[in-house]
Design a protein around this motif. Structure first.
Motif, PDB file in Angstrom:
ATOM      1  N   ILE A  35      -5.773  -4.489   8.588  1.00  0.00           N
ATOM      2  CA  ILE A  35      -4.967  -4.361   7.986  1.00  0.00           C
ATOM      3  C   ILE A  35      -5.010  -4.746   6.296  1.00  0.00           C
ATOM      4  O   ILE A  35      -4.599  -3.997   5.560  1.00  0.00           O
ATOM      5  CB  ILE A  35      -3.485  -4.900   8.330  1.00  0.00           C
ATOM      6  N   ALA A  38      -7.193  -2.366   4.309  1.00  0.00           N
ATOM      7  CA  ALA A  38      -6.361  -1.186   4.269  1.00  0.00           C
ATOM      8  C   ALA A  38      -5.398  -1.217   3.274  1.00  0.00           C
ATOM      9  O   ALA A  38      -5.401  -0.437   2.247  1.00  0.00           O
ATOM     10  CB  ALA A  38      -5.537  -0.538   5.470  1.00  0.00           C
ATOM     11  N   GLU A  39      -4.628  -2.493   3.011  1.00  0.00           N
ATOM     12  CA  GLU A  39      -3.834  -2.612   2.096  1.00  0.00           C
ATOM     13  C   GLU A  39      -4.450  -2.669   0.563  1.00  0.00           C
ATOM     14  O   GLU A  39      -3.853  -2.236  -0.435  1.00  0.00           O
ATOM     15  CB  GLU A  39      -3.036  -3.899   2.406  1.00  0.00           C
ATOM     16  N   SER A  42      -5.337   0.428  -0.413  1.00  0.00           N
ATOM     17  CA  SER A  42      -4.118   1.570  -0.844  1.00  0.00           C
ATOM     18  C   SER A  42      -3.737   1.182  -2.129  1.00  0.00           C
ATOM     19  O   SER A  42      -3.143   1.861  -2.916  1.00  0.00           O
ATOM     20  CB  SER A  42      -2.745   1.199   0.068  1.00  0.00           C
ATOM     21  N   LYS A  46      -6.160   4.504  -2.630  1.00  0.00           N
ATOM     22  CA  LYS A  46      -6.840   5.186  -1.600  1.00  0.00           C
ATOM     23  C   LYS A  46      -5.725   5.483  -0.678  1.00  0.00           C
ATOM     24  O   LYS A  46      -4.727   4.834  -0.473  1.00  0.00           O
ATOM     25  CB  LYS A  46      -8.014   4.361  -1.035  1.00  0.00           C
ATOM     26  N   TYR A  47      -6.145   6.701   0.484  1.00  0.00           N
ATOM     27  CA  TYR A  47      -5.358   6.806   1.523  1.00  0.00           C
ATOM     28  C   TYR A  47      -5.788   6.006   2.550  1.00  0.00           C
ATOM     29  O   TYR A  47      -6.920   5.983   2.739  1.00  0.00           O
ATOM     30  CB  TYR A  47      -5.282   8.236   1.705  1.00  0.00           C
ATOM     31  N   ILE A  48      -4.835   5.365   3.415  1.00  0.00           N
ATOM     32  CA  ILE A  48      -5.429   4.424   4.368  1.00  0.00           C
ATOM     33  C   ILE A  48      -4.600   4.542   5.669  1.00  0.00           C
ATOM     34  O   ILE A  48      -3.590   5.084   5.806  1.00  0.00           O
ATOM     35  CB  ILE A  48      -5.378   2.920   3.955  1.00  0.00           C
ATOM     36  N   GLN A  49      -5.410   3.909   6.881  1.00  0.00           N
ATOM     37  CA  GLN A  49      -4.490   3.569   7.979  1.00  0.00           C
ATOM     38  C   GLN A  49      -5.062   2.264   8.194  1.00  0.00           C
ATOM     39  O   GLN A  49      -6.458   1.942   8.277  1.00  0.00           O
ATOM     40  CB  GLN A  49      -4.969   4.587   8.944  1.00  0.00           C
ATOM     41  N   GLY A  50      -4.386   1.484   8.795  1.00  0.00           N
ATOM     42  CA  GLY A  50      -5.009   0.220   9.380  1.00  0.00           C
ATOM     43  C   GLY A  50      -4.060  -0.256  10.660  1.00  0.00           C
ATOM     44  O   GLY A  50      -2.879  -0.214  10.853  1.00  0.00           O
ATOM     45  N   ILE A  74      -4.624  10.921   5.132  1.00  0.00           N
ATOM     46  CA  ILE A  74      -4.963  11.025   6.359  1.00  0.00           C
ATOM     47  C   ILE A  74      -3.906  11.293   7.431  1.00  0.00           C
ATOM     48  O   ILE A  74      -2.940  10.667   7.682  1.00  0.00           O
ATOM     49  CB  ILE A  74      -5.748   9.468   6.784  1.00  0.00           C
TER      50      ILE A  74
ATOM     51  N   ALA B   6       2.140   0.411   0.938  1.00  0.00           N
ATOM     52  CA  ALA B   6       1.402   0.611   2.399  1.00  0.00           C
ATOM     53  C   ALA B   6       2.140  -0.255   3.215  1.00  0.00           C
ATOM     54  O   ALA B   6       2.414  -1.675   3.328  1.00  0.00           O
ATOM     55  CB  ALA B   6       0.071   0.129   2.467  1.00  0.00           C
ATOM     56  N   LEU B 176      -0.385   0.724   9.768  1.00  0.00           N
ATOM     57  CA  LEU B 176      -0.343   0.612   8.559  1.00  0.00           C
ATOM     58  C   LEU B 176      -0.467   1.969   8.013  1.00  0.00           C
ATOM     59  O   LEU B 176      -1.620   2.553   8.193  1.00  0.00           O
ATOM     60  CB  LEU B 176      -1.082  -0.403   8.003  1.00  0.00           C
ATOM     61  N   GLU B 177       0.207   2.482   6.950  1.00  0.00           N
ATOM     62  CA  GLU B 177      -0.004   3.885   6.329  1.00  0.00           C
ATOM     63  C   GLU B 177       0.481   3.865   4.947  1.00  0.00           C
ATOM     64  O   GLU B 177       1.584   2.920   4.395  1.00  0.00           O
ATOM     65  CB  GLU B 177       0.958   5.034   7.166  1.00  0.00           C
ATOM     66  N   ASN B 178      -0.006   4.718   4.252  1.00  0.00           N
ATOM     67  CA  ASN B 178       0.675   4.978   2.811  1.00  0.00           C
ATOM     68  C   ASN B 178       1.985   5.722   2.840  1.00  0.00           C
ATOM     69  O   ASN B 178       2.103   6.605   3.503  1.00  0.00           O
ATOM     70  CB  ASN B 178      -0.272   5.810   2.078  1.00  0.00           C
TER      71      ASN B 178
END
Lengths: 205, 393, 111
Positions: A35, A38-39, A42, A46-50, A74, B6, B176-178
Motif C-alpha cells: 500500500i 502504491a501511495e 500515486s 502514477k496510476y496505482i492499485q494496492g 488501471i 489515493a 487502494l486506488e486513485n
C-alpha cells in the motif's frame, strides 16, 4: 512503460502496468509495503492499485499483497497472476507457498535473506528470471531496532526496478513516516536509513 | 476544488460521510464494512463532525436507530454488509415504506452459509424488493460520488426513499486506488440542509408515523411508494447533471462502453466492470465488435433505457455475481432479458454466474464469455442458458 | 483422529464432489489448524516454581495447556497463540513469557 532495471534502461513489460506481488507473514509488513509503495507512486502522478489478499489474517499467517503501478488508469480488478516483480519478505514461505507462480523468464525476485542470489535461485528452482537478495532482517535490526523487513525491502525494490525516482521515493516515505510516527523521530530516521542501506546493499546475479 | 488522492473504498466512503456531516450515524461492525464506521468514529472523537454517533448491539438495532432518527427529522446513516443487512431485513423494508431518506453504504459480501467474508452481491440482491434505491459502484471514485449524490436523491420531495450505495467487499473496500475528492465546502453546499416536511420532533405540527393500515389503506400507500420509485429515475439523472457541474464527473443510469456498434456485449455491475472494459479494449484491438453495459442504477430498474442501449446487440451475456436459486439464472439476468423482450430483435441472452464468495474473476474468464458470444452470434444457438464462470467442475 | 475429510475437501475438489453444505465429515478437526505460528510471545514452564494448581490449564482459551495425571504436563506449542492469560493467572510465577522470533527463521519453539 519503461523503467530502469538495476541501472540498465529496459522495457519491463508490453502492457503499461508494472505488477508486483509481495509474500510475507502477518506482522512483517507485506500489506503495508504494498500500500505504501502504491501511495508513493500515486504522489508522483502514477496510476496505482494496492491491495492485500485476505485469508485468516494473523501474525505468522502467510500474507500476499499486490501493487500495480502504471501511466494510465488501471481498471482491472483481479489478483495479479503474472507478476513482473516478486518480493519475498520471509524465505521460509518458499516451501509454504508457490511464490514463483506466474512469473515469466524476465521476472524479478527480491528476497530477504542472508543467502546469495545463486543459492536462492537454486532454492526457487528457477530457470529464467533474475534474483536479488538483501539481508533486510539485519538491516532493520540495526537501523530501526527490531526485525521488520518491509521498509528495507522497499528500498531494495527501488534500486532493482526504479518504479518511481529514488529521490522522490525517499522524500515521500519521510513525509509518510513523519505523519505516522509524529512523536518518535528516531523511528523515522531509522526507517529512512533502512531503505537507504538496502538500496546500497541489495545484490543481484 | 478537486484534489487527487489515493484512498481505499472504505476511506473514500468514510470521507464522503465526514463531508456530508449527518446528524446521526448508528454503528455496528461487520467485515468488510467495519472500517467505515471505525474511521467515522475517529472523525466524531476529533470533533471533525457534529454527528451523534450511536453504537448499538446489532444491525437490527442499527437500522432501527437510523429509522428512529430519520423519522424524528434527522439526516441519518448507517453501514453494513452481508448477514448484517440480512439481520436488519424487516427494518430495511420499514425504512423505505415510511419514506425515510436514509443513505446507507453496503459493502457487498457473500451471505452465509458457508461463512464467507468475501465479495458477491447476494446480500443487496436479497434486498432488491425492499423499496430502497440501489446504486452499484465500480470503484472508490464511484463509491465516493454515489454517496454524495445519494443524499440529494433520497431527500428529493418527489422521491423520499432510502438509498443503498454498494461497493465490492475487499476488492474495492480495502483496495487502494486513485480518485479525486472535493473540498468540504463544495460537498456541504451540494447536499445542503435536510428539511423534512413531516417529522416526529416537529411540535408545531405533530404527526403519527407507522400506523396500522389494513386492506382498506395498505394498497394505496404502497401504490404511492411505487410512484416515488418511478420518479427516482429522473431525479437520479437531474442530480447527476448538477453533480457534473460541480465535480466534472459524469454519471447516468448506466455506462455504455463501446456499445454503439457492438455485436456482442456483456452487462455487468461493480468492480468486474473494470476488468470487463479492459477485455473489451483487447478484443477491439483484435477487430472484434465487443461492448459492455455497466449498470449503476439497479433500483429503479431502467428497462426502457437498457433496451434502447442494447437493441442492436446480437448476443448478450449477463454477468451475475449472485445466484437466485430460481433455476433460471441470477437476479440481473431475468430483468435484462425481460427488458429486451419488447425489442423483438431475436437477441440471444445468456447468463454467467461468477465470483460467488469472492472467487477471483480474471480477464481470461471474460474473454471466454466473449468467445462464447461469438459462437452464439455465428450459429444463432446457445449451449446453456445459465452458465457458471470460474467454478471447479 | 482420522483425517477422512481431506479426501472429500481437497483443494481441487469440484462442485459435484464437495460435501453437501460444506459439512466436514469429522469432528475435532480444529486440532489440525496449527495456530502456534501466530505467536509473538511464548509461555515457558518453570518447573521448580510450579505448584500444579492447574489454573493455567483451566483458563487457557485454546486448550493449549496439557495436563498429565492431574499435574501440569506441557504447553502445546503447535496451538498456543501466546495470549499470556496463563502467565497472568499463575499464582506462583511459574511461567516465563519470552519473545518469539519475528520470522519463522528466528522461531525458538524447538522445531
Amino acid at each position: 512503460m519503461t523503467i530502469v532495471i538495476f541501472e540498465r534502461e529496459e522495457q519491463i513489460k508490453m502492457s503499461d502496468v508494472i505488477e508486483i506481488r509481495w509474500h510475507g507473514r502477518g506482522g512483517q509488513g507485506a500489506k503495508t509495503a504494498a500500500i505504501l509503495l502504491a501511495e508513493a507512486a500515486s504522489r508522483v502522478g502514477k496510476y496505482i492499485q494496492g491491495f492485500p489478499e485476505y485469508g485468516p489474517e494473523r501474525m505468522g499467517a502467510p500474507v500476499t499483497a499486490y501493487t500495480r503501478i502504471g501511466d494510465k488508469p488501471i481498471r482491472i480488478h483481479a489478483n495479479i497472476l503474472e507478476p513482473d516483480i516478486v518480493v519475498i519478505l520471509d524465505p521460509t514461505l518458499i516451501r509454504a507457498t508457490d511464490v514463483a507462480s506466474g512469473v515469466s523468464e524476465n521476472g524479478i525476485f527480491i528476497i530477504n535473506t542472508i543467502e546469495s542470489p545463486a543459492v536462492m535461485r537454486k532454492k526457487l528452482n528457477l530457470k529464467g528470471g533474475r534474483v536479488f537478495t538483501v539481508d533486510a532482517n539485519n538491516i532493520s535490526l540495526e537501523t530501526i531496532g527490531r526485525v521488520i523487513p518491509n521498509t528495507p525491502l522497499m528500498g531494495a525494490l527501488i534500486k532493482v526496478a526504479e518504479v518511481i525516482p529514488y529521490d522522490d521515493f525517499l522524500k515521500i516515505m519521510k513525509e509518510e513516516f513523519e505523519k505516522k510516527f509524529k512523536s518518535r523521530p528516531e523511528v523515522v530516521e531509522g526507517n529512512i536509513k533502512a531503505m537507504e542501506r538496502a538500496y546500497q546493499e541489495v545484490k543481484g546475479e | 476544488m478537486n484534489k487527487k488522492v489515493a484512498l481505499t473504498g472504505n476511506e473514500a466512503v468514510a470521507l464522503s460521510m465526514k463531508q456530508i456531516n449527518p446528524d446521526v450515524v448508528a454503528a455496528y461492525p461487520i467485515t468488510p464494512q467495519t472500517e467505515i464506521v471505525q474511521f467515522f468514529s475517529s472523525f466524531v472523537a476529533n470533533g471533525q463532525v457534529d454527528t451523534e454517533f450511536v453504537t448499538v448491539e446489532s444491525e437490527h438495532s442499527a437500522m432501527s436507530a437510523t429509522v428512529g432518527a430519520s423519522a424524528a427529522g434527522a439526516r441519518a446513516m448507517t453501514a453494513t454488509s452481508a448477514n448484517g443487512l440480512a439481520l436488519m431485513w424487516e427494518v430495511v423494508y420499514i425504512a423505505a415504506s415510511n419514506r425515510l431518506p436514509i443513505v446507507m453504504p453496503v459493502v457487498n459480501r457473500a451471505l452465509s452459509a458457508p461463512i464467507n467474508i468475501h465479495c458477491d452481491h447476494s446480500d443487496t440482491m436479497g434486498a432488491r424488493d425492499s423499496g430502497w434505491i440501489q446504486l452499484y459502484s465500480e470503484n472508490s471514485q464511484e463509491a465516493y460520488d454515489n454517496m454524495i449524490q445519494a443524499v440529494r436523491i433520497a431527500e428529493h420531495p418527489d422521491v423520499l426513499l432510502p438509498v443503498m450505495v454498494m461497493m465490492d467487499g475487499f476488492i474495492i473496500s480495502h483496495g487502494l486506488e486513485n480518485l479525486e475528492v472535493m473540498d468540504d465546502e463544495s460537498v456541504k453546499d451540494f447536499v445542503g440542509t435536510y428539511k423534512p416536511d413531516h417529522y416526529l420532533l416537529d411540535i408545531e405540527n405533530p404527526i403519527t408515523m407507522g400506523p396500522l393500515a389494513l386492506f382498506d389503506f395498505y394498497f394505496e400507500v404502497k401504490r404511492q411508494q411505487a410512484e416515488a420509485m418511478k420518479n427516482a429515475k429522473d431525479v437520479i439523472l437531474d442530480v447527476a447533471k448538477e453533480y457534473k457541474d460541480l465535480s466534472g464527473r459524469e454519471y447516468g443510469l448506466f455506462e455504455s462502453y463501446k456499445l454503439d456498434d457492438a455485436e456482442i456485449a456483456i452487462v455487468v455491475m461493480s468492480s468486474a466492470a473494470g476488468t470487463g472494459k479492459y477485455v473489451v479494449d483487447k478484443l477491439r484491438e483484435e477487430g472484434k465488435k465487443a461492448g459492455l453495459l455497466k449498470l449503476r442504477v439497479f433500483r429503479p430498474f431502467p428497462h426502457k433505457e437498457i433496451a434502447e442501449a442494447l437493441k442492436h446487440i446480437k448476443a448478450l451475456a449477463v454477468m451475475d455475481r449472485a445466484e437466485s436459486f430460481s433455476d433460471f439464472g441470477g437476479p440481473l439476468f431475468a430483468p435484462i432479458r425481460s427488458a429486451l423482450f419488447d425489442v423483438k430483435n431475436d437477441i440471444k441472452v445468456v447468463d454467467y454466474i461468477y465470483g460467488l464468495g469472492g472467487r477471483d474473476i480474471v480477464p481470461p474468464h471474460i474473454e471466454k464469455v466473449f468467445n462464447d458470444l461469438e459462437e452464439i452470434k455465428e450459429t444463432g444457438k446457445y449451449d446453456k442458458l445459465v452458465n457458471y464462470l470460474g467454478v471447479r467442475e | 483422529m482420522n483425517k477422512k475429510h481431506e479426501k472429500v475437501i481437497a483443494p481441487d475438489v469440484g462442485w459435484r464432489n464437495v460435501t453437501r453444505a460444506g459439512i466436514i465429515p469429522t469432528a475435532g478437526n480444529a486440532e489440525y489448524y496449527e495456530t502456534g505460528g501466530w505467536r509473538t510471545k511464548k509461555p515457558v514452564w518453570i518447573e521448580d516454581k510450579c505448584i500444579h494448581c492447574l489454573l493455567c490449564w483451566r483458563f487457557c482459551p485454546d486448550s493449549s495447556v496439557i495436563a498429565e495425571d492431574g499435574k501440569f504436563g506441557r504447553f502445546d506449542y503447535e496451538h498456543c497463540k501466546g495470549c499470556g492469560i496463563c502467565v497472568n493467572v499463575c499464582p506462583s510465577d511459574a511461567i516465563d513469557f519470552i519473545d518469539e522470533g519475528e520470522t519463522s527463521e528466528g522461531r525458538n519453539d524447538g522445531e
